[in-house]
Design a protein around this motif. Structure first.
Motif, PDB file in Angstrom:
ATOM      1  N   ALA A 302       0.858  -1.194   0.000  1.00 36.82           N
ATOM      2  CA  ALA A 302       0.000   0.000   0.000  1.00 36.82           C
ATOM      3  C   ALA A 302       0.893   1.243   0.000  1.00 36.82           C
ATOM      4  O   ALA A 302       2.122   1.143   0.062  1.00 36.82           O
ATOM      5  N   CYS A 303       0.264   2.406  -0.064  1.00 31.82           N
ATOM      6  CA  CYS A 303       0.972   3.688   0.012  1.00 31.82           C
ATOM      7  C   CYS A 303       0.207   4.603   0.974  1.00 31.82           C
ATOM      8  O   CYS A 303      -1.006   4.447   1.151  1.00 31.82           O
ATOM      9  N   GLY A 304       0.915   5.570   1.512  1.00 29.85           N
ATOM     10  CA  GLY A 304       0.291   6.644   2.291  1.00 29.85           C
ATOM     11  C   GLY A 304      -0.510   6.133   3.479  1.00 29.85           C
ATOM     12  O   GLY A 304      -0.092   5.240   4.212  1.00 29.85           O
ATOM     13  N   THR A 305      -1.683   6.715   3.628  1.00 29.01           N
ATOM     14  CA  THR A 305      -2.550   6.335   4.744  1.00 29.01           C
ATOM     15  C   THR A 305      -2.927   4.854   4.673  1.00 29.01           C
ATOM     16  O   THR A 305      -3.038   4.185   5.706  1.00 29.01           O
ATOM     17  N   SER A 306      -3.098   4.352   3.477  1.00 33.06           N
ATOM     18  CA  SER A 306      -3.441   2.928   3.332  1.00 33.06           C
ATOM     19  C   SER A 306      -2.314   2.049   3.875  1.00 33.06           C
ATOM     20  O   SER A 306      -2.556   0.970   4.417  1.00 33.06           O
ATOM     21  N   TRP A 307      -1.088   2.523   3.744  1.00 32.97           N
ATOM     22  CA  TRP A 307       0.056   1.781   4.308  1.00 32.97           C
ATOM     23  C   TRP A 307      -0.048   1.771   5.837  1.00 32.97           C
ATOM     24  O   TRP A 307       0.248   0.760   6.487  1.00 32.97           O
ATOM     25  N   ILE A 349      -3.965  -2.670  -0.299  1.00 36.95           N
ATOM     26  CA  ILE A 349      -4.933  -1.736   0.285  1.00 36.95           C
ATOM     27  C   ILE A 349      -4.874  -0.420  -0.487  1.00 36.95           C
ATOM     28  O   ILE A 349      -3.794   0.139  -0.666  1.00 36.95           O
ATOM     29  N   SER A 350      -6.027   0.067  -0.913  1.00 31.97           N
ATOM     30  CA  SER A 350      -6.034   1.335  -1.640  1.00 31.97           C
ATOM     31  C   SER A 350      -7.427   1.956  -1.623  1.00 31.97           C
ATOM     32  O   SER A 350      -8.396   1.300  -2.013  1.00 31.97           O
ATOM     33  N   GLN A 351      -7.499   3.175  -1.159  1.00 32.93           N
ATOM     34  CA  GLN A 351      -8.778   3.884  -1.193  1.00 32.93           C
ATOM     35  C   GLN A 351      -9.249   4.033  -2.639  1.00 32.93           C
ATOM     36  O   GLN A 351     -10.330   3.609  -2.994  1.00 32.93           O
ATOM     37  N   SER A 352      -8.406   4.659  -3.464  1.00 29.94           N
ATOM     38  CA  SER A 352      -8.818   4.973  -4.837  1.00 29.94           C
ATOM     39  C   SER A 352      -8.875   3.746  -5.724  1.00 29.94           C
ATOM     40  O   SER A 352      -9.617   3.698  -6.700  1.00 29.94           O
ATOM     41  N   GLY A 353      -8.028   2.766  -5.391  1.00 26.61           N
ATOM     42  CA  GLY A 353      -7.917   1.598  -6.270  1.00 26.61           C
ATOM     43  C   GLY A 353      -7.167   1.917  -7.552  1.00 26.61           C
ATOM     44  O   GLY A 353      -7.190   1.138  -8.502  1.00 26.61           O
ATOM     45  N   GLU A 354      -6.480   3.066  -7.576  1.00 26.11           N
ATOM     46  CA  GLU A 354      -5.800   3.486  -8.806  1.00 26.11           C
ATOM     47  C   GLU A 354      -4.324   3.792  -8.593  1.00 26.11           C
ATOM     48  O   GLU A 354      -3.641   4.195  -9.535  1.00 26.11           O
ATOM     49  N   THR A 355      -3.815   3.672  -7.378  1.00 23.40           N
ATOM     50  CA  THR A 355      -2.431   4.071  -7.108  1.00 23.40           C
ATOM     51  C   THR A 355      -1.460   3.238  -7.951  1.00 23.40           C
ATOM     52  O   THR A 355      -1.443   1.997  -7.858  1.00 23.40           O
ATOM     53  N   ALA A 356      -0.663   3.925  -8.754  1.00 20.76           N
ATOM     54  CA  ALA A 356       0.164   3.237  -9.760  1.00 20.76           C
ATOM     55  C   ALA A 356       1.138   2.254  -9.113  1.00 20.76           C
ATOM     56  O   ALA A 356       1.307   1.128  -9.600  1.00 20.76           O
ATOM     57  N   GLY A 400     -11.994  14.754   0.309  1.00 19.29           N
ATOM     58  CA  GLY A 400     -10.879  15.458   0.954  1.00 19.29           C
ATOM     59  C   GLY A 400      -9.589  14.707   0.636  1.00 19.29           C
ATOM     60  O   GLY A 400      -9.567  13.474   0.680  1.00 19.29           O
ATOM     61  N   VAL A 401      -8.546  15.441   0.282  1.00 17.17           N
ATOM     62  CA  VAL A 401      -7.312  14.759  -0.124  1.00 17.17           C
ATOM     63  C   VAL A 401      -6.715  13.960   1.046  1.00 17.17           C
ATOM     64  O   VAL A 401      -6.184  12.864   0.861  1.00 17.17           O
ATOM     65  N   ALA A 402      -6.802  14.506   2.250  1.00 23.06           N
ATOM     66  CA  ALA A 402      -6.289  13.766   3.416  1.00 23.06           C
ATOM     67  C   ALA A 402      -7.309  12.684   3.780  1.00 23.06           C
ATOM     68  O   ALA A 402      -8.465  12.973   4.053  1.00 23.06           O
ATOM     69  N   LEU A 604      -0.238  17.986  -3.220  1.00 22.87           N
ATOM     70  CA  LEU A 604      -0.762  16.627  -3.047  1.00 22.87           C
ATOM     71  C   LEU A 604      -1.872  16.341  -4.049  1.00 22.87           C
ATOM     72  O   LEU A 604      -2.478  17.252  -4.595  1.00 22.87           O
ATOM     73  N   ALA A 605      -2.124  15.073  -4.247  1.00 18.21           N
ATOM     74  CA  ALA A 605      -3.288  14.664  -5.029  1.00 18.21           C
ATOM     75  C   ALA A 605      -3.857  13.434  -4.355  1.00 18.21           C
ATOM     76  O   ALA A 605      -3.152  12.717  -3.653  1.00 18.21           O
ATOM     77  N   LYS A 606      -5.119  13.224  -4.546  1.00 20.52           N
ATOM     78  CA  LYS A 606      -5.752  12.112  -3.855  1.00 20.52           C
ATOM     79  C   LYS A 606      -5.468  10.780  -4.528  1.00 20.52           C
ATOM     80  O   LYS A 606      -5.351   9.753  -3.884  1.00 20.52           O
ATOM     81  N   SER A 607      -5.375  10.829  -5.822  1.00 24.03           N
ATOM     82  CA  SER A 607      -5.204   9.593  -6.558  1.00 24.03           C
ATOM     83  C   SER A 607      -3.886   9.692  -7.301  1.00 24.03           C
ATOM     84  O   SER A 607      -3.742  10.513  -8.199  1.00 24.03           O
TER      85      SER A 607
HETATM   86  C1  G6P Z   1      -2.188   9.836  -1.902  1.00 27.65           C
HETATM   87  C2  G6P Z   1      -3.304  10.381  -1.039  1.00 27.65           C
HETATM   88  C3  G6P Z   1      -3.328   9.671   0.308  1.00 27.65           C
HETATM   89  C4  G6P Z   1      -3.428   8.170   0.108  1.00 27.65           C
HETATM   90  C5  G6P Z   1      -2.330   7.647  -0.810  1.00 27.65           C
HETATM   91  C6  G6P Z   1      -2.598   6.217  -1.222  1.00 27.65           C
HETATM   92  O1  G6P Z   1      -0.968  10.193  -1.360  1.00 27.65           O
HETATM   93  O2  G6P Z   1      -3.151  11.774  -0.857  1.00 27.65           O
HETATM   94  O3  G6P Z   1      -4.434  10.126   1.061  1.00 27.65           O
HETATM   95  O4  G6P Z   1      -3.324   7.542   1.354  1.00 27.65           O
HETATM   96  O5  G6P Z   1      -2.282   8.410  -2.011  1.00 27.65           O
HETATM   97  O6  G6P Z   1      -3.757   6.191  -2.010  1.00 27.65           O
HETATM   98  P1  G6P Z   1      -4.736   4.969  -2.144  1.00 27.65           P
HETATM   99  O7  G6P Z   1      -5.852   5.485  -3.003  1.00 27.65           O
HETATM  100  O8  G6P Z   1      -3.960   3.879  -2.808  1.00 27.65           O
HETATM  101  O9  G6P Z   1      -5.195   4.583  -0.791  1.00 27.65           O
END
Ligand code: G6P
Length: 611
Positions: A302-307, A349-356, A400-402, A604-607
Motif C-alpha cells: 500500500a501507500c500513504g494512509t493505506s500503508w 490496500i487502496s482507497q482509490s484503487g488506482e495508485t500506480a 478530501g485529499v487527506a 498533493l493529489a488524492k489519486s
Molecule cells: C495519496 C493520497 C493519500 C493516500 C495515498 C494512497 O498520497 O493523498 O491520502 O493515502 O495516495 O492512495 P490509495 O488510493 O492507494 O489509498
C-alpha cells in the motif's frame, strides 16, 4: 493524477465540464483548461484552481456541444498556463487532454522535431498529440485509427480524450493505467476520470479497460483495443448518490468525512458482521479463505494512509491469526526483486484503487504466483479488478485529499478478515472471538462519542496552531496511529511532524524535545500502558508539552500530561479505530486556523496514478 472530463451531445458542454472538473479537483489542482468546439477550437487554460479557469473564461465564447477539460497535477513541466492542458497539435486541428506519463516522450519529441514540429510547452502530452497528428497526416487513416497506431508505439500510462476541428461529432478517448469511464446518456456521451462528473446526467456507464479506445462518432460508441479487436461495451448501472459527493453543509469535505465515520464504519460492517450469531461473512473473499488460512505469510502492499492501515493490520493478523505479516511500501516492493511464493497471500490496500505503485506491486506479486486480495474503496477501480478477490470498504466517496473515513473503513475490513481467518484457523478462543465481534459492533457508537470531543480539540488546536514541529508517539496497535496522526498534520497544515514508536524516541527524537515541542501521545489503557506512562515522564522531564489521548476514566496520565483527551475504551486491537479520531480533528482544526486549504493541500493529489 489529473482529472479529465469530456462531453459530446445536445447540451452546452462548458457548464458540464467545469462542474465535472471541480468534482475531480481532488486528482490535481495546479492548473486547468478546456477546449470547446464552436466552428473553431477555443482553448482556455490557466494556472491555479478550476475556479481561476472559470473566472478567466468569463465573457469568452463558451458555446459548444463538444468539449474536453482537464485539471492538472504537474509531472512534466512546471504548473503554468503554457503547460496546462488541453494541448493543440501543430496544425491546430487536434486538441488533447492527458492523465499519465509518456515514458518515451523524449525520443518521440526528437523525431518530431527533426520533422519540423515545434513545441510550446514542456509536457509529454504535447508530444503525444503531435505524434498522433503525424501518423494521422502521413497515413491518411481515420483519426481513431491514427490514435490506435500511436498507442501501439507509446510507452507509459494514459487516459486521454481528443477532439478534432474537422469533426464536431467526434470524441475519442483511450486508457492504459489511468482510469476512464464513459457515461451514456440519451444522444449524449460523457467521458471522465471517475463517475462523479457524470452521475447527475446518467447512471449508465462503461468502464474502459486498459489499452482500449472509445470512438464516439455520430451518436455511436465503438470500443476497440489497440490490437484492433472490436469489444462489446459492458454497460453498468452505477449506484452513486449526488449528495454523497457534496459537502452537505460542512465547511470542508474533510470535516464531513471525519463526521461520517460512525456511518461509514457501520456501512462497512453491515451485513458482514453478525455478532449475536458469532458470524462474519466477507462474500468477496469466500473462495480464498482456505488459501488465507494456510498462507505461509501475508504481505501487505500500500501507500500513504493505506500503508498505515496495513501496519495496524500487521499487528492484528499476527496477534489473532499467528501468520507472519510484512507491510511494504508498494513503491519499494515493486523495484527490489522481492521473494514471493505461491504460498504467500498479498493484501493490497487502496482507497482509490488506482495508485500506480500499488497496481505495479500487485502485478509483480501475481507474476510470482501469489494470491492477491484487494481492500479498495472505489468499486470497479483498477486495483479491485486486478486482484483475485477482495472486500470493498464501502466508505462512500472520499473527496478530501487527506484520507480519514477510508482509513477507518480499511481497518474495519482488515479486522474482519483477520477474525474470520483466526476463527477458521483456531488461533482465537471461541469466547475471545465472540467478544471481539461484539466490541467491533460497538465501534460506530464509540466513534460517534469520540467526535463529541471536537470542541475540546478545537481549543487545544488554537494553543498549538503556531508550533513548527510536532511529535506523535504510540506503542503497539497505537504506533501506526501515531504515524497517521503525524501524516494528517503534515499534509494539511504544513507543520513538520514525526510519528514514532514511543520507546524509540530515546534513540533520536528526544534530542528535539524542549518547551516548544508539542508531543501527542496515544496512551490508551492497553498492554503497554505502564511503558508509555514512563515515556510521557521522559518527555515531561525535558519540558515537552504533552497532549495525551487516554482511555476514559484514566486517573494517572492527567496528573502528568498538559492536555488530556479521553476516548471511549475498547480492546487494544480495535483502539486505532477510536484513537485516530481526535488526531484527525486536531490536524483539521490546526490547518483551518492556519488558513490552509484543507481539502486541497499544496502539491498533493488524492489519486496518485504516476509512480
Ligand atoms: C495519496 C493520497 C493519500 C493516500 C495515498 C494512497 O498520497 O493523498 O491520502 O493515502 O495516495 O492512495 P490509495 O488510493 O492507494 O489509498
Amino acid at each position: 493524477m489529473c482529472g479529465i472530463v469530456g462531453y459530446l451531445g445536445h447540451r452546452e458542454a462548458y457548464p458540464i465540464i467545469i462542474k465535472g472538473l471541480q468534482r475531480l479537483e481532488y486528482r490535481g489542482y495546479d492548473s486547468a483548461g478546456v477546449a470547446l468546439m464552436d466552428g473553431e477550437l477555443n482553448i482556455y487554460k490557466k494556472k491555479g484552481k478550476v475556479v481561476d479557469l472559470h473566472e478567466f473564461a468569463k465573457g469568452k465564447n463558451l458555446k459548444s456541444n463538444l468539449g474536453i477539460g482537464h485539471t492538472r497535477w504537474a509531472t512534466h513541466g512546471e504548473p503554468n498556463d503554457r503547460n496546462a492542458h488541453p494541448h493543440l497539435s501543430n496544425s491546430g486541428k487536434l486538441a488533447l487532454i492527458h492523465n499519465g506519463i509518456i515514458e518515451n516522450y523524449a525520443a518521440l519529441k526528437t523525431d518530431l522535431q527533426q520533422k519540423g514540429y515545434v513545441f510550446k510547452s514542456d509536457t509529454d502530452s504535447e508530444v503525444f498529440i503531435n505524434f498522433i497528428e503525424d501518423i494521422y497526416l502521413n497515413t491518411g487513416v481515420a483519426l481513431g485509427e491514427a490514435v490506435r497506431l500511436a498507442l501501439n508505439k507509446v510507452v507509459g500510462a494514459y487516459a486521454i480524450a481528443i477532439i478534432s476541428l474537422e469533426d464536431p461529432n467526434l470524441l475519442i478517448a483511450a486508457r492504459k493505467g489511468s482510469p476512464l469511464v464513459i457515461g451514456l446518456g440519451k444522444n449524449e456521451f460523457f467521458v471522465a476520470s471517475d463517475a462523479t462528473p457524470i452521475i447527475e446526467y446518467t447512471n449508465e456507464v462503461v468502464y474502459l479497460e486498459d489499452q482500449e479506445i472509445a470512438i464516439i462518432k455520430d451518436g455511436q460508441l465503438t470500443i476497440k483495443n489497440i490490437a484492433d479487436v472490436e469489444m462489446t461495451p459492458y454497460v453498468q448501472t452505477i449506484d452513486l448518490e449526488l449528495e454523497a459527493i457534496e459537502k452537505g453543509g460542512y465547511e470542508h469535505f474533510m470535516l464531513k468525512e471525519i463526521y461520517e465515520q460512525p456511518k461509514s464504519i457501520g456501512d462497512c460492517l453491515r451485513g458482514r458482521l453478525q455478532a449475536k450469531e458469532g458470524k462474519l461473512v466477507l462474500g468477496g473473499i469466500f473462495d480464498y479463505v482456505t488459501k488465507m488460512v494456510n498462507a505461509d505469510r501475508i504481505l501487505i502492499v500500500a501507500c500513504g494512509t493505506s500503508w498505515h492501515a496495513g501496519l495496524v493490520a500487521e499487528y492484528i493478523f499476527e496477534e489473532f491469526c499467528r501468520i507472519p505479516v510484512e507491510v511494504e511500501y508498494a513503491s519499494e516492493f515493486r523495484y527490489r526483486n522481492p521473494i514471493v511464493s505461491e504460498k504467500d497471500v498479498v493484501i493490497a490496500i487502496s482507497q482509490s484503487g488506482e495508485t500506480a505503485d500499488t497496481l505495479a506491486a500487485i502485478d509483480l506479486a501475481k507474476s510470482k504466483g501469489a494470491t492477491i486480495i484487494g481492500v479498495c474503496n472505489v468499486v470497479g477501480s483498477s486495483i479491485a479488478r486486478a486482484t483475485h478477490a477482495g472486500s470493498y470498504t464501502h466508505a462512500g466517496p472520499e473527496i478530501g485529499v487527506a484520507s480519514t473515513k477510508a482509513f477507518t473503513a480499511q481497518i474495519s475490513v482488515l479486522t474482519m478478515m483477520a477474525l474470520m481467518i483466526a476463527e477458521k484457523k483456531g488461533t482465537l478462543s471461541e469466547s475471545k472471538y465472540r467478544s471481539l465481534l461484539v466490541e467491533l459492533e460497538s465501534v460506530p457508537a464509540k466513534v460517534a462519542k469520540a467526535l463529541l470531543l471536537n470542541d475540546q480539540i478545537e481549543v487545544i488546536s488554537a494553543i498549538f496552531k503556531d508550533a513548527t514541529n510536532f511529535l506523535y508517539l504510540g506503542r503497539g496497535f497505537n504506533f501506526p496511529v501515531a504515524l497517521e496522526g503525524a501524516l494528517k498534520l503534515k499534509e494539511i497544515s504544513y507543520i513538520h511532524a514525526e510519528g514514532y514508536p514511543a520507546a524509540e524516541m530515546k534513540h533520536g527524537p528526544i534530542a528535539l524535545i524542549d518547551e516548544a515541542m508539542p508531543v501527542v501521545v496515544i496512551a490508551t489503557k492497553d498492554s503497554s500502558y505502564e511503558k508509555i506512562v514512563s515515556n510521557i515522564q521522559e518527555v515531561k522531564a525535558r519540558k515537552g508539552k504533552v497532549i495525551a489521548v487516554v482511555s476514559e476514566g484514566d486517573t494517572e496520565i492527567p496528573k502528568m500530561a498538559d492536555y488530556v483527551i479521553e476516548v471511549p475504551h475498547i480492546s487494544d486491537a480495535l483502539m486505532p479505530l477510536i484513537s485516530v479520531i481526535p488526531l484527525q480533528l486536531l490536524s483539521y482544526h490546526i490547518a483551518v486556523m492556519r488558513g490552509c486549504n484543507v481539502d486541497q493541500p499544496r502539491n498533493l493529489a488524492k489519486s496518485v496514478t504516476v509512480e
